[in-house]
Design a protein around this motif. Structure first.
Motif, PDB file in Angstrom:
ATOM      1  N   PRO A  36     -21.980   3.461  19.228  1.00 41.86           N
ATOM      2  CA  PRO A  36     -23.302   3.326  18.606  1.00 41.86           C
ATOM      3  C   PRO A  36     -24.432   3.689  19.570  1.00 41.86           C
ATOM      4  O   PRO A  36     -25.417   4.296  19.169  1.00 41.86           O
ATOM      5  N   ALA A  37     -24.272   3.350  20.848  1.00 39.07           N
ATOM      6  CA  ALA A  37     -25.300   3.680  21.840  1.00 39.07           C
ATOM      7  C   ALA A  37     -25.431   5.197  22.009  1.00 39.07           C
ATOM      8  O   ALA A  37     -26.535   5.723  22.153  1.00 39.07           O
ATOM      9  N   GLY A  38     -24.314   5.900  21.978  1.00 46.93           N
ATOM     10  CA  GLY A  38     -24.355   7.359  22.084  1.00 46.93           C
ATOM     11  C   GLY A  38     -25.012   7.996  20.879  1.00 46.93           C
ATOM     12  O   GLY A  38     -25.824   8.919  21.009  1.00 46.93           O
ATOM     13  N   LEU A  39     -24.675   7.510  19.681  1.00 43.44           N
ATOM     14  CA  LEU A  39     -25.300   8.028  18.464  1.00 43.44           C
ATOM     15  C   LEU A  39     -26.794   7.760  18.478  1.00 43.44           C
ATOM     16  O   LEU A  39     -27.592   8.634  18.130  1.00 43.44           O
ATOM     17  N   GLU A  40     -27.178   6.593  18.912  1.00 46.45           N
ATOM     18  CA  GLU A  40     -28.602   6.249  19.013  1.00 46.45           C
ATOM     19  C   GLU A  40     -29.321   7.202  19.976  1.00 46.45           C
ATOM     20  O   GLU A  40     -30.432   7.658  19.704  1.00 46.45           O
ATOM     21  N   ALA A  41     -28.675   7.540  21.087  1.00 45.07           N
ATOM     22  CA  ALA A  41     -29.268   8.461  22.065  1.00 45.07           C
ATOM     23  C   ALA A  41     -29.422   9.858  21.482  1.00 45.07           C
ATOM     24  O   ALA A  41     -30.442  10.524  21.696  1.00 45.07           O
ATOM     25  N   GLN A  46     -32.978  14.056  19.228  1.00 45.15           N
ATOM     26  CA  GLN A  46     -33.342  14.989  18.155  1.00 45.15           C
ATOM     27  C   GLN A  46     -34.695  14.655  17.559  1.00 45.15           C
ATOM     28  O   GLN A  46     -35.443  15.537  17.176  1.00 45.15           O
ATOM     29  N   GLY A  47     -34.991  13.378  17.433  1.00 45.55           N
ATOM     30  CA  GLY A  47     -36.185  12.940  16.731  1.00 45.55           C
ATOM     31  C   GLY A  47     -35.889  12.814  15.250  1.00 45.55           C
ATOM     32  O   GLY A  47     -34.823  13.204  14.769  1.00 45.55           O
ATOM     33  N   SER A  48     -36.817  12.263  14.517  1.00 45.74           N
ATOM     34  CA  SER A  48     -36.585  12.036  13.089  1.00 45.74           C
ATOM     35  C   SER A  48     -36.811  13.288  12.254  1.00 45.74           C
ATOM     36  O   SER A  48     -36.277  13.416  11.163  1.00 45.74           O
ATOM     37  N   LEU A  49     -37.606  14.208  12.751  1.00 49.12           N
ATOM     38  CA  LEU A  49     -37.880  15.458  12.038  1.00 49.12           C
ATOM     39  C   LEU A  49     -37.732  16.599  13.035  1.00 49.12           C
ATOM     40  O   LEU A  49     -38.385  16.619  14.075  1.00 49.12           O
ATOM     41  N   ASP A  64     -19.651  25.217   7.798  1.00 51.65           N
ATOM     42  CA  ASP A  64     -18.385  24.812   7.174  1.00 51.65           C
ATOM     43  C   ASP A  64     -18.187  23.298   7.191  1.00 51.65           C
ATOM     44  O   ASP A  64     -17.402  22.767   6.414  1.00 51.65           O
ATOM     45  N   TYR A  65     -18.893  22.606   8.088  1.00 45.57           N
ATOM     46  CA  TYR A  65     -18.665  21.171   8.250  1.00 45.57           C
ATOM     47  C   TYR A  65     -19.760  20.287   7.644  1.00 45.57           C
ATOM     48  O   TYR A  65     -19.488  19.435   6.805  1.00 45.57           O
ATOM     49  N   TRP A  66     -21.006  20.476   8.081  1.00 38.04           N
ATOM     50  CA  TRP A  66     -22.060  19.517   7.756  1.00 38.04           C
ATOM     51  C   TRP A  66     -22.397  19.402   6.276  1.00 38.04           C
ATOM     52  O   TRP A  66     -22.664  18.279   5.799  1.00 38.04           O
ATOM     53  N   PRO A  67     -22.391  20.452   5.491  1.00 36.04           N
ATOM     54  CA  PRO A  67     -22.681  20.260   4.060  1.00 36.04           C
ATOM     55  C   PRO A  67     -21.655  19.379   3.343  1.00 36.04           C
ATOM     56  O   PRO A  67     -21.961  18.807   2.297  1.00 36.04           O
ATOM     57  N   LYS A  68     -20.463  19.249   3.917  1.00 35.85           N
ATOM     58  CA  LYS A  68     -19.396  18.444   3.310  1.00 35.85           C
ATOM     59  C   LYS A  68     -19.217  17.107   4.016  1.00 35.85           C
ATOM     60  O   LYS A  68     -18.276  16.369   3.707  1.00 35.85           O
ATOM     61  N   ALA A  69     -20.066  16.775   4.970  1.00 36.90           N
ATOM     62  CA  ALA A  69     -19.873  15.609   5.823  1.00 36.90           C
ATOM     63  C   ALA A  69     -20.245  14.287   5.165  1.00 36.90           C
ATOM     64  O   ALA A  69     -20.057  13.233   5.760  1.00 36.90           O
ATOM     65  N   GLY A  70     -20.767  14.322   3.968  1.00 38.55           N
ATOM     66  CA  GLY A  70     -21.110  13.082   3.290  1.00 38.55           C
ATOM     67  C   GLY A  70     -22.537  12.644   3.557  1.00 38.55           C
ATOM     68  O   GLY A  70     -23.316  13.333   4.207  1.00 38.55           O
ATOM     69  N   ASN A  71     -22.840  11.479   3.059  1.00 32.39           N
ATOM     70  CA  ASN A  71     -24.194  10.942   3.124  1.00 32.39           C
ATOM     71  C   ASN A  71     -24.325  10.038   4.341  1.00 32.39           C
ATOM     72  O   ASN A  71     -24.013   8.861   4.281  1.00 32.39           O
ATOM     73  N   SER A  72     -24.756  10.605   5.461  1.00 30.71           N
ATOM     74  CA  SER A  72     -25.032   9.830   6.671  1.00 30.71           C
ATOM     75  C   SER A  72     -26.377  10.314   7.213  1.00 30.71           C
ATOM     76  O   SER A  72     -26.793  11.433   6.930  1.00 30.71           O
ATOM     77  N   PRO A  73     -27.052   9.482   8.009  1.00 27.69           N
ATOM     78  CA  PRO A  73     -28.334   9.940   8.571  1.00 27.69           C
ATOM     79  C   PRO A  73     -28.205  11.247   9.354  1.00 27.69           C
ATOM     80  O   PRO A  73     -29.056  12.124   9.236  1.00 27.69           O
ATOM     81  N   MET A  74     -27.122  11.406  10.146  1.00 25.93           N
ATOM     82  CA  MET A  74     -26.946  12.629  10.927  1.00 25.93           C
ATOM     83  C   MET A  74     -26.747  13.835  10.012  1.00 25.93           C
ATOM     84  O   MET A  74     -27.403  14.866  10.172  1.00 25.93           O
ATOM     85  N   ALA A  75     -25.830  13.718   9.051  1.00 22.85           N
ATOM     86  CA  ALA A  75     -25.575  14.827   8.125  1.00 22.85           C
ATOM     87  C   ALA A  75     -26.828  15.163   7.330  1.00 22.85           C
ATOM     88  O   ALA A  75     -27.176  16.344   7.177  1.00 22.85           O
ATOM     89  N   ASN A  76     -27.512  14.157   6.847  1.00 25.89           N
ATOM     90  CA  ASN A  76     -28.714  14.403   6.046  1.00 25.89           C
ATOM     91  C   ASN A  76     -29.791  15.113   6.852  1.00 25.89           C
ATOM     92  O   ASN A  76     -30.449  16.028   6.348  1.00 25.89           O
ATOM     93  N   SER A 173     -26.876   5.213  30.529  1.00 27.78           N
ATOM     94  CA  SER A 173     -25.437   5.277  30.313  1.00 27.78           C
ATOM     95  C   SER A 173     -25.063   4.493  29.067  1.00 27.78           C
ATOM     96  O   SER A 173     -25.797   3.607  28.632  1.00 27.78           O
ATOM     97  N   THR A 174     -23.918   4.852  28.500  1.00 31.00           N
ATOM     98  CA  THR A 174     -23.389   4.128  27.356  1.00 31.00           C
ATOM     99  C   THR A 174     -22.201   3.295  27.830  1.00 31.00           C
ATOM    100  O   THR A 174     -21.631   3.570  28.898  1.00 31.00           O
ATOM    101  N   PRO A 175     -21.796   2.291  27.054  1.00 27.46           N
ATOM    102  CA  PRO A 175     -20.639   1.476  27.447  1.00 27.46           C
ATOM    103  C   PRO A 175     -19.350   2.285  27.618  1.00 27.46           C
ATOM    104  O   PRO A 175     -18.464   1.883  28.367  1.00 27.46           O
TER     105      PRO A 175
END
Length: 191
Positions: A36-41, A46-49, A64-76, A173-175
């Motif tokens: 989670p710490a890495g994803l947060e970083a 990237q920033g929100s926009l 080939d990957y991201w349009p099919k990755a589902g509904n997540s903040p990163m994919a969106n 650093s992350t855990p």
């Protein structure tokens, strides 16, 4: 004027390659270190926009990957971003919104950078990163450094990259042992 920020997952020996193919058997090497710490970083870097500036190979892999990755903040956020692609062919640019930067890649990137808009984020695109640094178009480099040695694979800097200097802005650093280092591009290497 937009900021160009390169973000890379990188091994201690400089490898950024992630896809498995006949020449690289270590794809998905970042998975055991995700946290989670890495994803947060990553989301903070990237920033929100943001918009994406991608080489053609990375664009093709991601489309080939991201349009099919589902509904997540990163994919969106990646799917919603305008993708500026450095390519000499206009076919297959279906993952939009998307724009080809044009035949003169450097001039096209300079034009996009000079406009108003969100930051331009570069992921992957090992050939493009060297070109951007050589042309002085990079503002920041964020390296997520993993505590592994891969030995071979595509490197962050190609052999054609000019020596340059970066100034450390921050590190955390992350855990899982991943270091998130943010650098500001200074310029050519001082002798």
């Amino acid at each position: 004027m937009r900021t160009i920020r390169i973000i890379e997952h990188i091994s201690l020996d400089g490898v950024i390659q992630h896809e498995n193919d006949e020449n690289f058997a270590h794809g998905n090497w970042t998975i055991p270190y995700r946290s989670p710490a890495g994803l947060e970083a990553v989301e903070a870097a990237q920033g929100s926009l943001f918009d994406l500036l991608l080489g053609r190979h990375t664009y093709d892999l991601w489309s080939d990957y991201w349009p099919k990755a589902g509904n997540s903040p990163m994919a969106n956020s990646l799917n919603a971003a305008t993708k500026y692609v450095t390519t000499h062919r206009s076919d297959g640019l279906d993952w939009g919104p998307v724009e080809n930067v044009g035949a003169d890649i450097i001039e096209g990137i300079r034009t996009v950078k000079s406009t108003d808009g969100p930051d331009l984020i570069v992921w992957g695109s090992s050939t493009l990163t060297s070109v951007l640094l050589n042309q002085g178009l990079v503002d920041e480099v964020v390296l997520l450094v993993y505590p592994i040695l891969l030995g071979r694979g595509k490197r962050f800097f190609s052999d054609s990259a000019d020596p340059c200097e970066l100034a450390l802005v921050s590190t955390k650093s992350t855990p899982s042992g991943v270091l998130i280092n943010t650098y500001r591009h200074v310029g050519l290497l001082r002798a």
